[in-house]
Scaffold this motif. Structure first.
Motif, PDB file in Angstrom:
ATOM      1  N   VAL A 175     -15.458   9.997   2.778  1.00  0.00           N
ATOM      2  CA  VAL A 175     -14.607   9.843   1.586  1.00  0.00           C
ATOM      3  C   VAL A 175     -13.526   8.797   1.865  1.00  0.00           C
ATOM      4  O   VAL A 175     -13.331   8.382   3.008  1.00  0.00           O
ATOM      5  CB  VAL A 175     -13.927  11.184   1.197  1.00  0.00           C
ATOM      6  CG1 VAL A 175     -14.952  12.233   0.781  1.00  0.00           C
ATOM      7  CG2 VAL A 175     -13.053  11.707   2.326  1.00  0.00           C
ATOM      8  N   TYR A 176     -12.826   8.390   0.808  1.00  0.00           N
ATOM      9  CA  TYR A 176     -11.683   7.510   0.996  1.00  0.00           C
ATOM     10  C   TYR A 176     -10.430   8.331   1.281  1.00  0.00           C
ATOM     11  O   TYR A 176     -10.262   9.436   0.762  1.00  0.00           O
ATOM     12  CB  TYR A 176     -11.459   6.645  -0.248  1.00  0.00           C
ATOM     13  CG  TYR A 176     -12.432   5.491  -0.316  1.00  0.00           C
ATOM     14  CD1 TYR A 176     -12.301   4.411   0.557  1.00  0.00           C
ATOM     15  CD2 TYR A 176     -13.477   5.484  -1.233  1.00  0.00           C
ATOM     16  CE1 TYR A 176     -13.199   3.355   0.522  1.00  0.00           C
ATOM     17  CE2 TYR A 176     -14.377   4.427  -1.284  1.00  0.00           C
ATOM     18  CZ  TYR A 176     -14.228   3.368  -0.403  1.00  0.00           C
ATOM     19  OH  TYR A 176     -15.109   2.316  -0.435  1.00  0.00           O
ATOM     20  N   ASP A 224     -13.190  -1.995   7.691  1.00  0.00           N
ATOM     21  CA  ASP A 224     -14.128  -3.053   7.291  1.00  0.00           C
ATOM     22  C   ASP A 224     -15.391  -2.360   6.783  1.00  0.00           C
ATOM     23  O   ASP A 224     -16.139  -1.757   7.556  1.00  0.00           O
ATOM     24  CB  ASP A 224     -14.430  -3.943   8.511  1.00  0.00           C
ATOM     25  CG  ASP A 224     -15.251  -5.160   8.137  1.00  0.00           C
ATOM     26  OD1 ASP A 224     -15.524  -5.360   6.928  1.00  0.00           O
ATOM     27  OD2 ASP A 224     -15.629  -5.907   9.061  1.00  0.00           O
ATOM     28  N   ARG A 225     -15.611  -2.418   5.485  1.00  0.00           N
ATOM     29  CA  ARG A 225     -16.710  -1.669   4.860  1.00  0.00           C
ATOM     30  C   ARG A 225     -17.990  -2.511   4.847  1.00  0.00           C
ATOM     31  O   ARG A 225     -18.243  -3.280   3.933  1.00  0.00           O
ATOM     32  CB  ARG A 225     -16.300  -1.235   3.456  1.00  0.00           C
ATOM     33  CG  ARG A 225     -15.149  -0.232   3.477  1.00  0.00           C
ATOM     34  CD  ARG A 225     -14.610   0.021   2.097  1.00  0.00           C
ATOM     35  NE  ARG A 225     -14.033  -1.194   1.518  1.00  0.00           N
ATOM     36  CZ  ARG A 225     -13.761  -1.347   0.224  1.00  0.00           C
ATOM     37  NH1 ARG A 225     -14.019  -0.374  -0.625  1.00  0.00           N
ATOM     38  NH2 ARG A 225     -13.231  -2.458  -0.209  1.00  0.00           N
ATOM     39  N   LEU A 226     -18.778  -2.315   5.907  1.00  0.00           N
ATOM     40  CA  LEU A 226     -19.969  -3.145   6.108  1.00  0.00           C
ATOM     41  C   LEU A 226     -21.065  -2.841   5.096  1.00  0.00           C
ATOM     42  O   LEU A 226     -21.991  -3.642   4.925  1.00  0.00           O
ATOM     43  CB  LEU A 226     -20.496  -2.952   7.532  1.00  0.00           C
ATOM     44  CG  LEU A 226     -19.481  -3.250   8.652  1.00  0.00           C
ATOM     45  CD1 LEU A 226     -20.067  -2.852  10.006  1.00  0.00           C
ATOM     46  CD2 LEU A 226     -19.100  -4.726   8.666  1.00  0.00           C
ATOM     47  N   LYS A 253      -8.530   2.937  -1.931  1.00  0.00           N
ATOM     48  CA  LYS A 253      -9.874   2.885  -1.360  1.00  0.00           C
ATOM     49  C   LYS A 253     -10.007   1.791  -0.304  1.00  0.00           C
ATOM     50  O   LYS A 253     -10.881   0.929  -0.386  1.00  0.00           O
ATOM     51  CB  LYS A 253     -10.930   2.698  -2.456  1.00  0.00           C
ATOM     52  CG  LYS A 253     -10.961   3.863  -3.437  1.00  0.00           C
ATOM     53  CD  LYS A 253     -12.074   3.700  -4.456  1.00  0.00           C
ATOM     54  CE  LYS A 253     -12.135   4.942  -5.344  1.00  0.00           C
ATOM     55  NZ  LYS A 253     -13.150   4.832  -6.386  1.00  0.00           N
ATOM     56  N   THR A 254      -9.122   1.846   0.669  1.00  0.00           N
ATOM     57  CA  THR A 254      -9.225   0.884   1.768  1.00  0.00           C
ATOM     58  C   THR A 254      -9.530   1.576   3.096  1.00  0.00           C
ATOM     59  O   THR A 254     -10.035   0.955   4.016  1.00  0.00           O
ATOM     60  CB  THR A 254      -7.916   0.076   1.935  1.00  0.00           C
ATOM     61  OG1 THR A 254      -6.850   0.974   2.249  1.00  0.00           O
ATOM     62  CG2 THR A 254      -7.570  -0.696   0.667  1.00  0.00           C
ATOM     63  N   ASP A 307     -12.670   1.219  12.907  1.00  0.00           N
ATOM     64  CA  ASP A 307     -12.297  -0.158  12.517  1.00  0.00           C
ATOM     65  C   ASP A 307     -13.260  -0.704  11.470  1.00  0.00           C
ATOM     66  O   ASP A 307     -12.886  -1.495  10.611  1.00  0.00           O
ATOM     67  CB  ASP A 307     -12.207  -1.089  13.747  1.00  0.00           C
ATOM     68  CG  ASP A 307     -13.526  -1.233  14.498  1.00  0.00           C
ATOM     69  OD1 ASP A 307     -14.435  -0.378  14.316  1.00  0.00           O
ATOM     70  OD2 ASP A 307     -13.660  -2.191  15.275  1.00  0.00           O
ATOM     71  N   ARG A 308     -14.511  -0.269  11.543  1.00  0.00           N
ATOM     72  CA  ARG A 308     -15.505  -0.706  10.556  1.00  0.00           C
ATOM     73  C   ARG A 308     -16.559   0.378  10.419  1.00  0.00           C
ATOM     74  O   ARG A 308     -16.707   1.223  11.306  1.00  0.00           O
ATOM     75  CB  ARG A 308     -16.135  -2.026  10.976  1.00  0.00           C
ATOM     76  CG  ARG A 308     -16.807  -1.955  12.340  1.00  0.00           C
ATOM     77  CD  ARG A 308     -17.262  -3.325  12.777  1.00  0.00           C
ATOM     78  NE  ARG A 308     -18.317  -3.230  13.776  1.00  0.00           N
ATOM     79  CZ  ARG A 308     -19.256  -4.145  13.943  1.00  0.00           C
ATOM     80  NH1 ARG A 308     -19.279  -5.238  13.189  1.00  0.00           N
ATOM     81  NH2 ARG A 308     -20.174  -4.012  14.868  1.00  0.00           N
TER      82      ARG A 308
END
Ligand SMILES: [Zn+2]
Length: 247
Positions: A66-67, A6-8, A72-73, A34-35
């Motif tokens: 980095v991803y 979860d990319r805040l 990119k998830t 997780d985030r």
């Protein structure tokens, strides 16, 4: 199978500290959470550094973010050599190096402003803490003082910056929104995040997944340090902090 992070940082670029839970450690030691509020390298903006704080107060120093996958998830937090390894399920407080990130946010926003002042296709860009470069496909060689002046008018105009979500169909109907010559927003995601500047996006809007300040005045004093010729129709602009030295 690791769930997407979860990319805040997408909804809130100003989140300097947040709690996250360890969901995995990858084969190269990258910490998966997780985030996260740590921006992962993408679109010419470097990933965040900082530290992850354990319940007992010890710190896991993070040198980069980095991803971990092409889509990119999954965000990978890269620990410093010798840093303690957290356990899966452990809750950590995630501290980004805010001074550095804020400079990157100001610089990244300045790159958007340059694309307003010089509305030519972008062929490359790299956001840095002290200097950014933007390559534009343009034959003219503009005067760096007049570009600086126009940039600072946009900064001093203190225009709001906000994001909007549009569908791929809406983007297809407005191809002018895409300023990059070679990079297209990822297809297949269904929606595209637009970064808008000005009331009703009157100054600019373009697809972008980076972090930006919320008003242009926060960019502060910037100037064009140099405009280099890179090929017949390519100009490399170097944006730097501080006022233009007229000496
Ligand atoms: Zn951007």
């Amino acid at each position: 199978m690791i769930a997407p992070t979860d990319r805040l940082f997408l909804p809130d670029a100003y989140l300097s500290t947040v709690e996250g839970k360890v969901v995995g450690i990858d084969g190269e030691g990258g910490i998966l959470l997780d985030r996260t509020n740590f921006y992962a390298t993408s679109g010419g903006q470097p990933g965040d550094a900082g530290f992850l704080e354990r319940a007992d107060g010890t710190q896991i120093s993070i040198t980069g973010t980095v991803y971990g996958d092409a889509a990119k998830t999954i965000v990978r937090h890269l620990p410093d050599e010798g840093a303690p390894v957290p356990v899966i399920g452990e809750t950590l407080v995630l501290h980004i190096d805010w001074d550095r990130r804020y400079r990157l946010m100001r610089m990244h926003t300045a790159c958007h402003l340059l694309s307003v002042v010089c509305p030519y296709p972008i062929t490359g860009a790299a956001v840095g803490e002290n200097e950014s470069r933007v390559d534009l496909d343009m034959a003219d060689v503009p005067d760096k003082e007049s570009v600086t002046l126009e940039l600072m008018q946009l900064v001093e105009g203190n225009h709001p910056i906000f994001t909007r979500t549009i569908t791929e169909d809406e983007l297809a109907a407005n191809p002018g929104l895409v300023k990059s010559k070679n990079v297209r927003p990822p297809a297949g995601a269904g929606t595209i995040r637009l970064v808008c500047i000005g009331d009703e996006a009157s100054v600019d809007s373009q697809p972008c997944g980076g972090t930006h300040v919320s008003e242009t005045a926060e960019v502060g004093a910037i100037h064009i340090g140099k405009i280099e010729k890179k090929g017949r129709e390519n100009r490399r602009f170097r944006i730097r902090f501080g006022a233009l030295d007229r000496g």
